[in-house]
Enzyme design. Structure first.
Site, mmCIF file in Angstrom:
data_model
loop_
_atom_site.group_PDB
_atom_site.id
_atom_site.type_symbol
_atom_site.label_atom_id
_atom_site.label_comp_id
_atom_site.label_asym_id
_atom_site.label_seq_id
_atom_site.Cartn_x
_atom_site.Cartn_y
_atom_site.Cartn_z
ATOM 1 N N LYS A 1 -3.315 2.587 -2.344
ATOM 2 C CA LYS A 1 -2.889 3.684 -1.208
ATOM 3 C C LYS A 1 -4.117 3.775 -0.392
ATOM 4 O O LYS A 1 -5.144 3.803 -0.176
ATOM 5 C CB LYS A 1 -3.059 4.743 -2.456
ATOM 6 N N GLY B 1 7.152 -3.281 -1.505
ATOM 7 C CA GLY B 1 7.094 -2.503 -1.981
ATOM 8 C C GLY B 1 8.640 -1.637 -2.376
ATOM 9 O O GLY B 1 8.212 -0.797 -3.298
ATOM 10 N N THR B 2 9.770 -0.699 -1.103
ATOM 11 C CA THR B 2 10.507 0.030 -2.327
ATOM 12 C C THR B 2 11.127 -0.975 -3.235
ATOM 13 O O THR B 2 12.448 0.200 -3.652
ATOM 14 C CB THR B 2 11.347 0.063 -0.829
ATOM 15 N N SER C 1 0.931 -1.420 -0.444
ATOM 16 C CA SER C 1 0.204 0.170 -0.477
ATOM 17 C C SER C 1 0.904 1.413 -0.060
ATOM 18 O O SER C 1 1.928 1.279 0.248
ATOM 19 C CB SER C 1 -0.681 -0.197 1.429
ATOM 20 N N ILE D 1 5.382 -6.337 8.325
ATOM 21 C CA ILE D 1 5.479 -5.261 9.214
ATOM 22 C C ILE D 1 5.182 -3.618 8.002
ATOM 23 O O ILE D 1 5.460 -3.897 7.068
ATOM 24 C CB ILE D 1 6.491 -4.562 10.115
ATOM 25 N N ALA E 1 6.894 10.296 4.092
ATOM 26 C CA ALA E 1 6.137 10.706 5.278
ATOM 27 C C ALA E 1 5.302 11.054 4.275
ATOM 28 O O ALA E 1 5.160 11.963 4.070
ATOM 29 C CB ALA E 1 7.031 11.475 6.014
ATOM 30 N N GLY F 1 12.734 -0.185 3.110
ATOM 31 C CA GLY F 1 13.912 -0.967 2.373
ATOM 32 C C GLY F 1 14.925 -2.122 2.645
ATOM 33 O O GLY F 1 14.320 -2.501 3.924
ATOM 34 N N CYS G 1 0.011 3.536 10.354
ATOM 35 C CA CYS G 1 0.641 4.526 9.162
ATOM 36 C C CYS G 1 1.428 5.246 10.792
ATOM 37 O O CYS G 1 1.082 6.030 10.917
ATOM 38 C CB CYS G 1 -0.363 5.519 9.048
ATOM 39 N N GLY H 1 11.287 -4.517 3.031
ATOM 40 C CA GLY H 1 12.845 -4.962 2.211
ATOM 41 C C GLY H 1 13.318 -6.406 1.694
ATOM 42 O O GLY H 1 14.176 -5.839 1.112
#
Lengths: 274, 325
Positions: free
Chosen positions: B54, B274-275, B30, B200, B79, B226, B139, B253
């Site tokens: 999102k 994600g990253t 997300s 997480i 952020a 990451g 968040c 990561g």
């Protein structure tokens, strides 16, 4: 400005040429005919690091002609350092073209302002305007003479080149924006790419001159393709400019954060609320 | 014997999260992948498990001031601050487009009160385009309230129970690593009706500009993602897997199949990326190909056979049911 990117893809490009233009300034040419075919003036690409160990790097497309495109960058950190070590014959992953690019209009007198590595994003619009028959003047600033890379190239392309150096070693001593402010010739439009403080100054000069300005913004990117909302900049909230945001009365604000990578990277100076 | 030769294509990499069945075990995290559309030019979306959208909130949110990103060693701080148009606008203008995506779409809901979560979850889950809901109770980038839920077992239970009452669709609860005992939070989420846990969210962090003497993020603090957080995430999955019976979506990561395998072996049934998409959008497809090759080489027919195997000797018996490997 139109959002054009459905033709973007990932190109596995072979590096065809590599030149060191100045200490820490590198130009990489690569074979990517499909990228060239859809690149617009002001397009950028995300270059995948060969090691896969860090985030991709957003770089303006410097040249795009025939089969060959190129990127021009300053070595400023780990990622650009890694890219600078790529040699001819190696493959690089290039995601793009990305961003909306500059709008090439029917203006007859065009001022292009480039600061430092900003030069990398303004050759294509300069060529495009020269092709329309417009008079194109490049205002080009850098810290010192040797970093004013490719200035002869722009002259060769038919631009009038005015330079400024911070140390006064060539041309106007001081910022390129003060050179622009002192101009004897009011342009019909200003295009600019460079560090954010320079772009703010360009916006201010353009406003004083009552000349519209298109600014190619530099921001820290994560995804570069519109997926993460990390690279935003505040702009005026109108549906034309920000189609995916609620209008001001529902959002509670007349500014919204637009993605530099998606709604930009080129914004009209009057859209920005920075 | 010829019959024992398994080709990589035959390997079953599917996963079940509550009622939701996914052909691939790869979820796109997300906030990292837009609504999928942004990555469609670069990735065959039919070959990823699901896109987690999102997060959306009850009211529109402008998001945090800039800068919102800082690249840091082996990762990045962000952020963003839950910038989104609010649930009403979202339902009216955005959700219908998700039906055209060639992959499963999972909605994500964030909020600032139990009532917020229930309200937004009910509205979003009611839409056919949305196949499951992730509750983002973790968040780290919104003023105090955001992460509070995932830091308190009772608040976690209250939010999950309230959201559970609004929908029968799969409910995934995203947990925070910024807690003393993640297992106790996980147990409360399970007891309150979660179908799966996402483990997480980002790890809180900060970076300072030493020339300007100020924080490098507009929000002062941010969430670290990451490879820098991978060992933290693997441990969190391992601890949660020993505490609950519901499936876990491991994340933090992951860049390669080797990284993904750590999470599966620690007890994750699926993974989220994600990253790594920011480094190379081809990563999710490459990971699945490499996972299949890894399993084929070992004569295993299903990815789920290895889930939690690093837990051998510890209390997690459900992970081994039906294991024929």
């Amino acid at each position: 400005m139109p959002i054009v990117s459905p033709l973007a893809t990932i190109h596995n490009a072979i590096v065809t040429d590599r030149r060191v233009l100045a200490p820490g300034v590198v130009l990489l040419g690569f074979d990517a005919p499909d990228l060239v075919a859809v690149t617009r003036p002001g397009s950028f690409v995300m270059v995948v690091p060969p090691s896969g160990e860090s985030a991709a790097t957003a770089l303006g497309v410097y040249e795009a002609d025939g089969r060959r495109a190129s990127i021009l960058f300053f070595v400023v950190g780990k990622r650009t350092e890694e890219l600078s070590r790529i040699s001819e014959g190696e493959k690089i992953g290039v995601v793009g073209p990305l961003g909306n690019g500059f709008t090439i209009g029917s203006e007859r007198d065009v001022a292009i302002v480039a600061g430092g590595v900003g030069i990398a994003s303004v050759l294509l619009p300069a060529q495009a305007y020269v092709r329309t028959g417009a008079r194109v003047r490049l205002y080009y600033g850098a810290r010192t003479t040797e970093l004013l890379v490719e200035r002869e190239r722009f002259a060769h392309e038919g631009c009038e080149v005015l330079v400024a150096t911070d140390d006064g070693s060539l041309g106007h001593a001081g910022y390129v924006t003060s050179l622009l402010a002192q101009t004897d010739r009011r342009p019909d439009v200003i295009l600019a790419c460079g560090p954010t403080p320079m772009l703010r100054a360009v916006a201010s000069v353009a406003s004083d001159m009552h000349v519209p300005a298109q600014l190619s913004l530099e921001e820290t990117f994560a995804c570069g393709v519109g997926g993460c909302w990390g690279c935003v900049v505040p702009i005026v909230n109108t549906s034309a400019q920000a189609p995916s945001f609620p209008p001001a009365e529902r959002n509670g604000s007349d500014v919204v954060y637009a993605r530099v990578c998606k709604e930009g990277s080129v914004f009209w100076a009057h859209e920005l609320r920075w | 014997m010829v019959n024992d030769v398994i080709t990589a294509r035959e390997i079953d990499v599917s996963v079940r999260l509550g009622k939701l069945e996914l052909a691939y075990p790869t979820l796109m995290g997300s906030g990292c992948y837009g609504s999928g559309e942004e990555y469609a030019p670069f990735v065959d979306l039919s070959k990823i498990g699901a896109v987690v959208l999102k997060s959306v909130t009850r009211q529109p949110r402008l998001g945090n001031p800039t800068p919102r990103l800082v690249h840091t060693p082996s990762g990045m701080l962000n952020a963003i601050g839950l910038q989104n148009p609010g649930i009403e606008w979202y339902l009216e203008h955005d959700v219908a487009k998700f039906a055209q995506r060639p992959c499963t779409i999972i909605g994500s809901v964030a909020g600032f009160s139990v009532d917020d979560y229930a309200y937004t979850c009910e509205k979003l889950a009611a839409r056919n385009e949305i196949k499951a809901i992730e509750l983002n109770i973790s968040c780290p980038n919104v003023a105090s309230e955001g992460e509070t839920f995932a830091c308190d077992p009772n608040l976690t239970a209250n939010v999950v129970r309230a959201a559970r009452a609004t929908t029968d669709k799969t409910l995934i609860v995203k947990l925070s690593p910024n807690v003393t005992d993640i297992a106790s939070i996980a147990r409360e989420a399970e007891r309150a009706g979660a179908d799966a846990l996402a483990v997480i969210n980002t790890v809180r962090g900060m970076a300072i500009d030493v020339d300007m003497w100020r924080p490098r993020l507009g929000n002062v603090t941010g969430g670290l993602s990451g490879p820098a957080i991978r060992p933290i995430a693997v441990l969190a999955v391992y601890e949660v897997a020993r505490a609950v019976k519901i499936p876990i979506v491991g994340q933090g990561g992951i860049e390669t199949a080797g990284d993904a395998l750590e999470f599966f072996l620690a007890g994750a049934s699926a993974i989220s990326i994600g990253t790594a998409n920011f480094t190379d959008p081809r990563v999710p497809l490459r990971i699945v190909d490499e996972l299949r090759a890894y399993l084929a080489k070992r004569g295993l027919r299903s990815l789920q056979q290895i889930v939690g195997k690093a837990n051998v000797g510890f209390a997690n018996p459900h992970q081994y049911e039906g294991d024929e490997g």
